[in-house]
Design a protein around this motif. Structure first.
Motif, PDB file in Angstrom:
ATOM      1  N   THR A 185       0.978  -1.188  -0.060  1.00 25.65           N
ATOM      2  CA  THR A 185       0.074   0.048  -0.102  1.00 25.65           C
ATOM      3  C   THR A 185       0.943   1.156   0.038  1.00 25.65           C
ATOM      4  OG1 THR A 185      -0.192   0.021   2.555  1.00 25.65           O
ATOM      5  CG2 THR A 185      -1.991  -1.284   1.203  1.00 25.65           C
TER       6      THR A 185
ATOM      7  N   LEU B 196      -7.262  -4.790   5.294  1.00 26.78           N
ATOM      8  CA  LEU B 196      -7.788  -5.116   3.923  1.00 26.78           C
ATOM      9  C   LEU B 196      -9.011  -6.068   4.080  1.00 26.78           C
ATOM     10  CD1 LEU B 196      -4.507  -6.927   2.377  1.00 26.78           C
ATOM     11  CD2 LEU B 196      -5.554  -4.429   1.866  1.00 26.78           C
ATOM     12  N   HIS B 197      -9.871  -6.145   3.022  1.00 29.43           N
ATOM     13  CA  HIS B 197     -10.926  -7.378   2.943  1.00 29.43           C
ATOM     14  C   HIS B 197     -10.606  -8.008   1.841  1.00 29.43           C
ATOM     15  CE1 HIS B 197     -14.180  -4.096   4.667  1.00 29.43           C
ATOM     16  NE2 HIS B 197     -13.402  -4.302   5.559  1.00 29.43           N
TER      17      HIS B 197
ATOM     18  N   THR C 149     -11.739 -11.323  -0.535  1.00 29.29           N
ATOM     19  CA  THR C 149     -13.187 -12.058  -0.986  1.00 29.29           C
ATOM     20  C   THR C 149     -12.622 -13.110  -2.063  1.00 29.29           C
ATOM     21  OG1 THR C 149     -14.597 -10.093  -0.494  1.00 29.29           O
ATOM     22  CG2 THR C 149     -15.280 -12.080  -1.923  1.00 29.29           C
TER      23      THR C 149
ATOM     24  N   HIS D   3     -16.293 -11.744   3.282  1.00 23.91           N
ATOM     25  CA  HIS D   3     -14.891 -11.729   3.239  1.00 23.91           C
ATOM     26  C   HIS D   3     -14.281 -11.814   4.536  1.00 23.91           C
ATOM     27  CE1 HIS D   3     -16.409  -7.871   4.058  1.00 23.91           C
ATOM     28  NE2 HIS D   3     -15.399  -7.474   4.898  1.00 23.91           N
TER      29      HIS D   3
ATOM     30  N   LEU E  49     -10.548 -10.759  -4.717  1.00 17.53           N
ATOM     31  CA  LEU E  49     -10.795  -9.235  -4.687  1.00 17.53           C
ATOM     32  C   LEU E  49     -10.170  -8.865  -3.440  1.00 17.53           C
ATOM     33  CD1 LEU E  49     -12.133  -6.782  -5.507  1.00 17.53           C
ATOM     34  CD2 LEU E  49     -14.057  -7.373  -4.574  1.00 17.53           C
TER      35      LEU E  49
ATOM     36  N   GLU F 147      -9.495  -5.229  -0.973  1.00 15.52           N
ATOM     37  CA  GLU F 147     -10.144  -4.293  -0.958  1.00 15.52           C
ATOM     38  C   GLU F 147      -9.372  -3.508   0.028  1.00 15.52           C
ATOM     39  OE1 GLU F 147     -14.788  -4.371  -2.120  1.00 15.52           O
ATOM     40  OE2 GLU F 147     -14.263  -5.612  -0.353  1.00 15.52           O
TER      41      GLU F 147
ATOM     42  N   ALA G   2      -9.420  -0.947   2.971  1.00 13.68           N
ATOM     43  CA  ALA G   2     -10.547  -0.399   3.777  1.00 13.68           C
ATOM     44  C   ALA G   2     -10.050   0.721   4.921  1.00 13.68           C
ATOM     45  CB  ALA G   2     -11.483  -1.231   4.376  1.00 13.68           C
TER      46      ALA G   2
ATOM     47  N   HIS H 294     -14.212   0.505   7.759  1.00 11.92           N
ATOM     48  CA  HIS H 294     -14.640  -0.714   6.792  1.00 11.92           C
ATOM     49  C   HIS H 294     -15.120   0.046   5.593  1.00 11.92           C
ATOM     50  CE1 HIS H 294     -13.765  -4.006   9.584  1.00 11.92           C
ATOM     51  NE2 HIS H 294     -14.479  -3.327  10.607  1.00 11.92           N
TER      52      HIS H 294
ATOM     53  N   VAL I   8     -14.459   0.822   1.731  1.00  6.65           N
ATOM     54  CA  VAL I   8     -13.452   0.571   1.079  1.00  6.65           C
ATOM     55  C   VAL I   8     -13.053   1.799   0.320  1.00  6.65           C
ATOM     56  CG1 VAL I   8     -12.968  -0.685  -1.246  1.00  6.65           C
ATOM     57  CG2 VAL I   8     -14.486  -1.795   0.634  1.00  6.65           C
TER      58      VAL I   8
ATOM     59  N   SER J 156      -9.467  -1.004  -4.413  1.00  4.47           N
ATOM     60  CA  SER J 156      -9.615  -2.374  -4.480  1.00  4.47           C
ATOM     61  C   SER J 156      -8.959  -2.984  -5.959  1.00  4.47           C
ATOM     62  CB  SER J 156     -11.047  -2.892  -4.797  1.00  4.47           C
ATOM     63  OG  SER J 156     -11.782  -2.259  -5.772  1.00  4.47           O
ATOM     64  N   LYS J 157      -8.483  -4.000  -5.919  1.00 11.23           N
ATOM     65  CA  LYS J 157      -7.765  -4.723  -6.912  1.00 11.23           C
ATOM     66  C   LYS J 157      -8.335  -6.152  -7.172  1.00 11.23           C
ATOM     67  CE  LYS J 157      -5.109  -1.406  -8.285  1.00 11.23           C
ATOM     68  NZ  LYS J 157      -5.245  -0.695  -9.393  1.00 11.23           N
TER      69      LYS J 157
END
Length: 150
Positions: free
Chosen positions: A65, A88-89, A91, A98, A120, A122, A124, A128, A130, A133-134
């Motif tokens: 990051t 991060l989240h 999924t 997630h 995915l 994210e 955040a 939480h 977001v 995201s990538k």
């Protein structure tokens, strides 16, 4: 007396060091000792899975990051922290759930069935929400003997 003068000289040297709170500091992250005004937007960089482990059915996804530090701190009060913090989240394959991750370690998945997958990632904020995201798409190959362990 000698110890006292050594301590005073050390303190004087420390206090005379410049503190860079923003701007270019030779590629280093901002120093977290003073608030950063007008922080740049957070960025999330996510790598494709490492090919070696992927060939064995193991998924290792690296990330980094910029302009945000990943730490396990949550809730509205943490929005005022500077430099900015988040987590991060993650999924996998579009599941309706997630997991939150603040480990700063690569994302490691084992036991995925052979075939195409999508992860995915994210970035955040502490509430939480977001902010970036990538998605990473890859194929887990069929492994001889059906072994997908670690």
């Amino acid at each position: 007396m000698r110890l006292l003068s050594t301590l005073i000289l050390g303190l004087a040297a420390t206090l005379s060091l410049p503190v860079f709170a923003q701007g270019d500091v030779g590629g280093a992250s901002p120093i977290a000792v003073v608030a950063i005004e007008n922080e740049a937007a957070p960025r999330l960089i996510v790598d494709q899975p490492l090919p070696g482990p992927l060939a064995k059915g193991q998924v290792f996804i690296g990330y980094r990051t910029e302009n945000i530090r990943i730490v396990p701190v949550y809730n509205k009060g943490a929005l005022d922290v500077s430099p900015r913090i988040g987590h991060l989240h993650v999924t996998v394959d579009g599941t309706p759930w997630h997991w939150a991750d603040a480990s700063n370690e690569p994302i490691i998945l084992v036991g995925l069935p052979p075939g195409p997958h999508k992860v995915l990632v994210e970035l955040a904020d502490p509430t939480h929400m977001v902010v970036a995201s990538k998605a990473v798409e890859f194929v887990v190959p069929a492994v001889a003997g059906g072994q997908h362990g670690h």
